[in-house]
Write a protein that holds these residues in place. Structure first.
Motif, PDB file in Angstrom:
ATOM      1  N   PRO A   8       0.826  -1.136  -0.070  1.00 38.42           N
ATOM      2  CA  PRO A   8      -0.089  -0.009  -0.112  1.00 38.42           C
ATOM      3  C   PRO A   8       0.834   1.312  -0.168  1.00 38.42           C
ATOM      4  O   PRO A   8       1.160   1.846   0.930  1.00 38.42           O
ATOM      5  CB  PRO A   8      -0.773  -0.051   1.282  1.00 38.42           C
TER       6      PRO A   8
ATOM      7  N   LEU B 289      -0.346   4.432   1.807  1.00 36.85           N
ATOM      8  CA  LEU B 289      -0.411   4.219   3.498  1.00 36.85           C
ATOM      9  C   LEU B 289       0.833   4.468   3.621  1.00 36.85           C
ATOM     10  O   LEU B 289       1.217   5.301   4.643  1.00 36.85           O
ATOM     11  CB  LEU B 289      -0.992   2.873   3.691  1.00 36.85           C
TER      12      LEU B 289
ATOM     13  N   ASP C  66      -2.532   8.960   7.806  1.00 40.07           N
ATOM     14  CA  ASP C  66      -3.097   7.912   7.370  1.00 40.07           C
ATOM     15  C   ASP C  66      -4.222   8.348   6.478  1.00 40.07           C
ATOM     16  O   ASP C  66      -5.345   9.021   6.653  1.00 40.07           O
ATOM     17  CB  ASP C  66      -3.699   7.074   8.216  1.00 40.07           C
TER      18      ASP C  66
ATOM     19  N   ARG D 171      -6.349   7.245   4.718  1.00 41.19           N
ATOM     20  CA  ARG D 171      -7.674   6.473   4.554  1.00 41.19           C
ATOM     21  C   ARG D 171      -8.675   7.302   5.514  1.00 41.19           C
ATOM     22  O   ARG D 171     -10.067   7.209   5.240  1.00 41.19           O
ATOM     23  CB  ARG D 171      -7.365   5.118   5.009  1.00 41.19           C
ATOM     24  N   GLU D 172      -8.258   8.329   6.299  1.00 37.13           N
ATOM     25  CA  GLU D 172      -8.969   9.030   7.023  1.00 37.13           C
ATOM     26  C   GLU D 172      -9.282  10.397   6.747  1.00 37.13           C
ATOM     27  O   GLU D 172      -9.676  11.179   7.122  1.00 37.13           O
ATOM     28  CB  GLU D 172      -8.122   9.021   8.484  1.00 37.13           C
TER      29      GLU D 172
ATOM     30  N   GLY E 108     -10.703   8.648   1.151  1.00 39.37           N
ATOM     31  CA  GLY E 108     -10.345   7.351   1.941  1.00 39.37           C
ATOM     32  C   GLY E 108      -9.676   6.390   1.154  1.00 39.37           C
ATOM     33  O   GLY E 108      -9.270   5.237   1.669  1.00 39.37           O
ATOM     34  N   ASN E 109      -9.387   6.706  -0.201  1.00 44.51           N
ATOM     35  CA  ASN E 109      -8.799   5.863  -1.033  1.00 44.51           C
ATOM     36  C   ASN E 109      -7.347   5.793  -0.925  1.00 44.51           C
ATOM     37  O   ASN E 109      -6.761   6.771  -0.697  1.00 44.51           O
ATOM     38  CB  ASN E 109      -9.312   6.122  -2.306  1.00 44.51           C
ATOM     39  N   LEU E 110      -6.612   4.489  -0.989  1.00 46.52           N
ATOM     40  CA  LEU E 110      -5.236   4.470  -0.905  1.00 46.52           C
ATOM     41  C   LEU E 110      -4.478   4.830  -2.294  1.00 46.52           C
ATOM     42  O   LEU E 110      -3.105   4.624  -2.297  1.00 46.52           O
ATOM     43  CB  LEU E 110      -4.891   3.061  -0.781  1.00 46.52           C
TER      44      LEU E 110
ATOM     45  N   ASN F 143      -6.137  10.224  -4.399  1.00 43.77           N
ATOM     46  CA  ASN F 143      -6.404  10.793  -3.006  1.00 43.77           C
ATOM     47  C   ASN F 143      -4.924  11.157  -2.299  1.00 43.77           C
ATOM     48  O   ASN F 143      -5.073  12.234  -1.736  1.00 43.77           O
ATOM     49  CB  ASN F 143      -7.075   9.664  -2.157  1.00 43.77           C
TER      50      ASN F 143
ATOM     51  N   ALA G 160      -3.433  -3.971   4.070  1.00 46.06           N
ATOM     52  CA  ALA G 160      -4.106  -2.819   4.423  1.00 46.06           C
ATOM     53  C   ALA G 160      -5.609  -2.994   4.740  1.00 46.06           C
ATOM     54  O   ALA G 160      -6.567  -2.311   4.167  1.00 46.06           O
ATOM     55  CB  ALA G 160      -3.971  -1.540   3.350  1.00 46.06           C
TER      56      ALA G 160
ATOM     57  N   ARG H 153      -8.498  -2.724   1.938  1.00 44.95           N
ATOM     58  CA  ARG H 153      -9.173  -1.452   1.646  1.00 44.95           C
ATOM     59  C   ARG H 153      -7.986  -0.750   0.520  1.00 44.95           C
ATOM     60  O   ARG H 153      -7.172  -0.245   1.030  1.00 44.95           O
ATOM     61  CB  ARG H 153      -9.593  -0.509   2.684  1.00 44.95           C
TER      62      ARG H 153
END
Length: 194
Positions: free
Chosen positions: A17, A20, A30, A32-33, A37-39, A43, A98, A101
């Motif tokens: 990831p 990440l 992070d 994802r937060e 929210g995509n890795l 994003n 991950a 996700r």
């Protein structure tokens, strides 16, 4: 047994990831937060900026390429690089590292095509950039590029590739279903070229 190990290795390579890792190591964030929210790279661009976005996008591309080349690296030409490449794409979408996700399959699919056919990769890269320049929608550009990859595969008469690009394009559309709704509602974010 060797083929099974190669398949597992391809999935694990795809599961790395980068979004990440780059976010947590380089930015203590992070991703994802945040944002979608995509890795994936898109994003990462939005949340962490251009430098991080480029690193993640290149990482996601090259893990698809490396996985696709595994049969050549290990001199196991009896197994199709297409199958191995698809396993890396699945790893990217549902990464074991991950919590399953992951990204939306675009960059790693492109990397798989780079390993299979640099010419086809060049065509889809050009079409992606052109569509992105015109529309300013990354999601729309990704989906249109998927359709172009199918068309290009038909023209070069590689029917195994036609099947794989068709399957991957279905995955890409599925992973972008929320984006499609936002495009129709005119709420999808556009990129800025400035």
């Amino acid at each position: 047994m060797t083929y099974i190990l190669m398949a597992i290795l391809a999935y694990l390579i795809g599961s790395v990831p980068f979004g990440l890792l780059v976010g947590k190591i380089g930015y203590k964030t992070d991703i994802r937060e945040h944002g979608s929210g995509n890795l994936g790279g898109t994003n990462t661009f939005r949340v962490l900026g251009k430098k991080a976005g480029i690193i993640v996008t290149l990482g996601d591309i090259f893990k698809g390429t490396i996985a696709t080349l595994l049969p050549i690296i290990f001199n196991l030409t009896e197994i199709s690089p297409l199958i191995i490449g698809v396993l890396a794409v699945i790893g990217h979408m549902y990464p074991v590292f991950a919590r399953f996700r992951g990204g939306k399959a675009v960059a790693t699919s492109g990397g798989m095509l780079l390993g299979l056919s640099p010419l086809l990769f060049g065509i889809i890269l050009l079409s992606f950039i052109l569509t992105l320049y015109i529309s300013k929608y990354v999601s729309l550009s990704s989906m249109i590029t998927g359709l172009i990859s199918i068309t290009a595969s038909i023209f070069i008469e590689d029917y195994g590739l036609v099947i794989v690009t068709s399957i991957l394009t279905v995955f890409i559309f599925y992973r972008h279903r929320a984006n499609i709704k936002r495009i129709l509602n005119k709420t999808e974010p556009k990129i800025s070229w400035m």
